[in-house]
Scaffold this motif. Structure first.
Motif, PDB file in Angstrom:
ATOM      1  N   LEU A 304     -37.572 -42.117  25.680  1.00  0.00           N
ATOM      2  CA  LEU A 304     -37.434 -40.718  26.078  1.00  0.00           C
ATOM      3  C   LEU A 304     -38.043 -39.753  25.067  1.00  0.00           C
ATOM      4  O   LEU A 304     -38.089 -38.547  25.310  1.00  0.00           O
ATOM      5  CB  LEU A 304     -35.960 -40.381  26.292  1.00  0.00           C
ATOM      6  N   GLY A 305     -38.493 -40.265  23.921  1.00  0.00           N
ATOM      7  CA  GLY A 305     -39.028 -39.404  22.883  1.00  0.00           C
ATOM      8  C   GLY A 305     -40.295 -38.691  23.311  1.00  0.00           C
ATOM      9  O   GLY A 305     -41.241 -39.324  23.774  1.00  0.00           O
ATOM     10  N   GLY A 306     -40.315 -37.372  23.148  1.00  0.00           N
ATOM     11  CA  GLY A 306     -41.508 -36.608  23.497  1.00  0.00           C
ATOM     12  C   GLY A 306     -41.775 -36.535  24.977  1.00  0.00           C
ATOM     13  O   GLY A 306     -42.924 -36.360  25.403  1.00  0.00           O
ATOM     14  N   ASN A 307     -40.727 -36.649  25.812  1.00  0.00           N
ATOM     15  CA  ASN A 307     -40.947 -36.577  27.252  1.00  0.00           C
ATOM     16  C   ASN A 307     -41.391 -35.170  27.664  1.00  0.00           C
ATOM     17  O   ASN A 307     -41.205 -34.207  26.905  1.00  0.00           O
ATOM     18  CB  ASN A 307     -39.697 -37.026  28.014  1.00  0.00           C
ATOM     19  N   PRO A 308     -41.985 -35.015  28.834  1.00  0.00           N
ATOM     20  CA  PRO A 308     -42.557 -33.722  29.225  1.00  0.00           C
ATOM     21  C   PRO A 308     -41.560 -32.559  29.214  1.00  0.00           C
ATOM     22  O   PRO A 308     -41.925 -31.430  28.863  1.00  0.00           O
ATOM     23  CB  PRO A 308     -43.083 -33.979  30.635  1.00  0.00           C
ATOM     24  N   VAL A 309     -40.303 -32.826  29.569  1.00  0.00           N
ATOM     25  CA  VAL A 309     -39.321 -31.738  29.637  1.00  0.00           C
ATOM     26  C   VAL A 309     -38.907 -31.283  28.241  1.00  0.00           C
ATOM     27  O   VAL A 309     -38.913 -30.085  27.933  1.00  0.00           O
ATOM     28  CB  VAL A 309     -38.089 -32.178  30.456  1.00  0.00           C
ATOM     29  N   SER A 310     -38.576 -32.235  27.369  1.00  0.00           N
ATOM     30  CA  SER A 310     -38.147 -31.874  26.015  1.00  0.00           C
ATOM     31  C   SER A 310     -39.268 -31.213  25.221  1.00  0.00           C
ATOM     32  O   SER A 310     -39.034 -30.271  24.457  1.00  0.00           O
ATOM     33  CB  SER A 310     -37.648 -33.115  25.274  1.00  0.00           C
ATOM     34  N   THR A 311     -40.485 -31.696  25.400  1.00  0.00           N
ATOM     35  CA  THR A 311     -41.592 -31.095  24.661  1.00  0.00           C
ATOM     36  C   THR A 311     -41.951 -29.723  25.218  1.00  0.00           C
ATOM     37  O   THR A 311     -42.392 -28.834  24.464  1.00  0.00           O
ATOM     38  CB  THR A 311     -42.825 -32.016  24.665  1.00  0.00           C
ATOM     39  N   THR A 312     -41.746 -29.516  26.512  1.00  0.00           N
ATOM     40  CA  THR A 312     -41.898 -28.161  27.060  1.00  0.00           C
ATOM     41  C   THR A 312     -40.918 -27.215  26.387  1.00  0.00           C
ATOM     42  O   THR A 312     -41.275 -26.087  25.994  1.00  0.00           O
ATOM     43  CB  THR A 312     -41.652 -28.169  28.584  1.00  0.00           C
ATOM     44  N   ALA A 313     -39.669 -27.668  26.235  1.00  0.00           N
ATOM     45  CA  ALA A 313     -38.668 -26.854  25.543  1.00  0.00           C
ATOM     46  C   ALA A 313     -39.093 -26.579  24.106  1.00  0.00           C
ATOM     47  O   ALA A 313     -38.977 -25.446  23.616  1.00  0.00           O
ATOM     48  CB  ALA A 313     -37.314 -27.554  25.583  1.00  0.00           C
ATOM     49  N   GLY A 314     -39.604 -27.607  23.399  1.00  0.00           N
ATOM     50  CA  GLY A 314     -40.024 -27.425  22.011  1.00  0.00           C
ATOM     51  C   GLY A 314     -41.137 -26.405  21.855  1.00  0.00           C
ATOM     52  O   GLY A 314     -41.093 -25.549  20.956  1.00  0.00           O
ATOM     53  N   ILE A 315     -42.122 -26.478  22.724  1.00  0.00           N
ATOM     54  CA  ILE A 315     -43.222 -25.502  22.673  1.00  0.00           C
ATOM     55  C   ILE A 315     -42.693 -24.102  22.950  1.00  0.00           C
ATOM     56  O   ILE A 315     -43.045 -23.130  22.254  1.00  0.00           O
ATOM     57  CB  ILE A 315     -44.325 -25.882  23.686  1.00  0.00           C
ATOM     58  N   ALA A 316     -41.824 -23.983  23.953  1.00  0.00           N
ATOM     59  CA  ALA A 316     -41.262 -22.677  24.308  1.00  0.00           C
ATOM     60  C   ALA A 316     -40.424 -22.104  23.161  1.00  0.00           C
ATOM     61  O   ALA A 316     -40.437 -20.890  22.917  1.00  0.00           O
ATOM     62  CB  ALA A 316     -40.431 -22.798  25.576  1.00  0.00           C
ATOM     63  N   VAL A 317     -39.700 -22.965  22.453  1.00  0.00           N
ATOM     64  CA  VAL A 317     -38.904 -22.518  21.306  1.00  0.00           C
ATOM     65  C   VAL A 317     -39.803 -21.931  20.220  1.00  0.00           C
ATOM     66  O   VAL A 317     -39.542 -20.845  19.687  1.00  0.00           O
ATOM     67  CB  VAL A 317     -38.064 -23.684  20.745  1.00  0.00           C
ATOM     68  N   LEU A 318     -40.866 -22.647  19.865  1.00  0.00           N
ATOM     69  CA  LEU A 318     -41.762 -22.157  18.814  1.00  0.00           C
ATOM     70  C   LEU A 318     -42.402 -20.834  19.224  1.00  0.00           C
ATOM     71  O   LEU A 318     -42.551 -19.914  18.391  1.00  0.00           O
ATOM     72  CB  LEU A 318     -42.828 -23.205  18.513  1.00  0.00           C
ATOM     73  N   GLU A 319     -42.778 -20.715  20.477  1.00  0.00           N
ATOM     74  CA  GLU A 319     -43.375 -19.464  20.961  1.00  0.00           C
ATOM     75  C   GLU A 319     -42.362 -18.327  20.921  1.00  0.00           C
ATOM     76  O   GLU A 319     -42.697 -17.200  20.535  1.00  0.00           O
ATOM     77  CB  GLU A 319     -43.906 -19.664  22.378  1.00  0.00           C
ATOM     78  N   TYR A 320     -41.120 -18.621  21.282  1.00  0.00           N
ATOM     79  CA  TYR A 320     -40.090 -17.574  21.309  1.00  0.00           C
ATOM     80  C   TYR A 320     -39.752 -17.115  19.889  1.00  0.00           C
ATOM     81  O   TYR A 320     -39.587 -15.911  19.645  1.00  0.00           O
ATOM     82  CB  TYR A 320     -38.827 -18.093  22.011  1.00  0.00           C
ATOM     83  N   ILE A 321     -39.640 -18.040  18.956  1.00  0.00           N
ATOM     84  CA  ILE A 321     -39.352 -17.682  17.561  1.00  0.00           C
ATOM     85  C   ILE A 321     -40.389 -16.711  17.033  1.00  0.00           C
ATOM     86  O   ILE A 321     -40.055 -15.697  16.390  1.00  0.00           O
ATOM     87  CB  ILE A 321     -39.291 -18.947  16.688  1.00  0.00           C
ATOM     88  N   GLU A 322     -41.665 -17.002  17.298  1.00  0.00           N
ATOM     89  CA  GLU A 322     -42.738 -16.145  16.801  1.00  0.00           C
ATOM     90  C   GLU A 322     -42.763 -14.805  17.537  1.00  0.00           C
ATOM     91  O   GLU A 322     -42.828 -13.740  16.913  1.00  0.00           O
ATOM     92  CB  GLU A 322     -44.085 -16.844  16.960  1.00  0.00           C
ATOM     93  N   LYS A 323     -42.677 -14.845  18.852  1.00  0.00           N
ATOM     94  CA  LYS A 323     -42.779 -13.629  19.663  1.00  0.00           C
ATOM     95  C   LYS A 323     -41.666 -12.632  19.349  1.00  0.00           C
ATOM     96  O   LYS A 323     -41.890 -11.417  19.312  1.00  0.00           O
ATOM     97  CB  LYS A 323     -42.742 -14.002  21.146  1.00  0.00           C
ATOM     98  N   HIS A 324     -40.469 -13.133  19.095  1.00  0.00           N
ATOM     99  CA  HIS A 324     -39.303 -12.267  18.914  1.00  0.00           C
ATOM    100  C   HIS A 324     -38.856 -12.151  17.456  1.00  0.00           C
ATOM    101  O   HIS A 324     -37.745 -11.668  17.186  1.00  0.00           O
ATOM    102  CB  HIS A 324     -38.153 -12.759  19.795  1.00  0.00           C
ATOM    103  N   ASN A 325     -39.700 -12.578  16.529  1.00  0.00           N
ATOM    104  CA  ASN A 325     -39.449 -12.381  15.093  1.00  0.00           C
ATOM    105  C   ASN A 325     -38.072 -12.899  14.664  1.00  0.00           C
ATOM    106  O   ASN A 325     -37.331 -12.217  13.947  1.00  0.00           O
ATOM    107  CB  ASN A 325     -39.590 -10.898  14.720  1.00  0.00           C
TER     108      ASN A 325
END
Length: 429
Positions: A304-325
């Protein structure tokens, strides 16, 4: 309102069907049924300010729509094929992690839990240098599997009756209760210097790696002094020992930096992460420099490591951290929280120590003789819960109030928390 079975029925089922090692915080636990950013709601509709974030997981807020919408879309498109097949998100997330992690860390391996990431990091170190002994810190917590439990330096979590040998523990940098009885800075980092002695008298000289949390979470939010990791790294490099930094609790903007070790200006050889990377989705990772990572060539996979759903969440988290300071907000709100706690400390000497970085803050409660006061922590945590505030507790004696809220928490939220905490501290006997 939807029908829920309620806390009493939940506890009945828990007792009947769950292995009893799993506990819970409260004498009268609520049944949580809904989350929205920094808030949780129980089965009666009561609202709580979450000041623990599922133990440092929900950094971006519960059911954050900017993240959840992307996860839902991915769930409806492709959930799983295993990482033995090509899907794109795993590589995109690995690329992003190489960009935001410190120094030369570049190549990742994805799994599902922090325990797995730490187990994998220790394996990678062993593969790289062929050595087998391990150093760890007293009071550290690294996981629930046999090896990660055995590098955990907290007795209550070392439940394996037959621990692995070749693991050696060094004094942890706990300045409020120094294990060596010294004071900083006169001590000249004696706890780090002790590692040199341990290598020489307790090991065979074949030490593969030392694993450390950047801030010891379960130990009671123990924050090392600024130069600790630099001194430690110098000693380890002298003996060709790798430094593994466990960022499972501290990663992803929690401390005002993307990763806590960046506060100490040290580059790990291997770093682990989990929890907040998925904002609730199960995902973890260990990452290293190419010359170390490239030694791991024999077959390895995680279903299950790096599955499409979890990695989608990971990418979205990094984008949200940067976008919202979120790093900036964690730093500002953490300073506000610690300043407020120190003001309360002047009025209520039951608060023996306030420490932390960013929104990873601990308040250690003590008796008049400085002995730990876990009973007082239990009272505060329970009473604050009744008032609609969820605070964690940790520490070796379970006498530390742990504040690790979602990083989207507001100035007004912190003020409400502090005002209510002041009222509750006044009730402590």
């Amino acid at each position: 309102m939807a029908e829920y079975i309620g806390p009493e029925k939940c506890l009945e089922k828990k007792k009947k069907y769950i292995i009893p090692c799993l506990g819970h915080f409260f004498a009268n636990p609520p049944q949580f049924v809904k989350g929205s950013m920094q808030y949780l709601y129980d089965h009666t509709g009561k609202k709580y300010l979450d000041c623990f974030a599922g133990v440092s997981v929900i950094n971006c807020g519960h059911c954050n729509p900017e993240i959840t919408d992307k996860v839902v879309k991915q769930v409806q498109t492709l959930q799983h094929v295993c990482n033995i097949y090509l899907t794109e998100n795993i590589y995109n997330l690995a690329e992003k992690l190489a960009q935001v992690t410190p120094g030369r860390l570049q190549k990742s391996f994805f799994c599902s839990t922090g325990t797995e990431a730490n187990e994998g990091a220790l394996l990678l170190a062993n593969i790289y240098n062929g050595k087998s002994e391990i150093l760890a810190l007293r009071n550290g917590l690294h996981g629930r599997t046999k090896l990660t439990m055995d590098v955990t330096g907290i007795g209550m979590w070392r439940t394996d009756p037959n621990p692995i040998g070749g693991i050696h523990f060094a004094p942890n940098p706990y300045c409020y209760r120094c294990p060596l009885g010294k004071k900083f800075p006169e001590c000249d980092y004696a706890c780090a210097n002790a590692v040199e002695d341990i290598i020489s008298y307790a090991t065979s000289g074949q030490v593969s790696a030392m694993i450390c949390e950047a801030i010891q979470g379960n130990a009671g939010i123990v924050v090392p002094p600024k130069g600790y990791f630099k001194r430690l790294k110098e000693i380890l490099e002298k003996h060709d020992i790798l430094l593994i930094i466990d960022e499972v609790q501290t990663g992803f903007a929690r401390t005002g930096k993307m990763f806590a070790i960046e506060n100490f200006d040290v580059e790990p050889d291997i770093m682990t992460m989990a929890k907040a990377l998925g904002n609730g989705a199960p995902i973890s990772c260990f990452i290293s420099r190419p010359e170390i990572a490239d030694k791991y060539t024999r077959p390895g996979a995680s279903t299950l490591g790096g599955n499409p759903v979890s990695t989608t969440a990971g990418i979205a988290v990094l984008e949200y951290i940067e976008k919202h300071n979120l790093m900036e907000n964690a730093k500002a709100r953490g300073e506000q929280l610690r300043q407020g706690l120190r003001e309360l400390q002047k009025k209520y000497p039951i608060i023996g120590d306030v420490r932390g970085l960013g929104l990873m803050t601990g308040a250690e409660l003590i008796n008049t003789d400085k002995s730990p006061a876990p009973d007082k922590v239990d009272f505060v945590v329970e009473t604050m819960k009744d008032r609609g505030f969820l605070i964690g507790k940790n520490g070796i004696a379970r006498n530390v109030l742990a504040f690790q809220p979602p990083l989207i928490i507001t100035e007004e939220n912190i003020n409400d928390l502090l005002n209510n905490l002041g009222d509750v501290l006044a009730l402590v006997k």
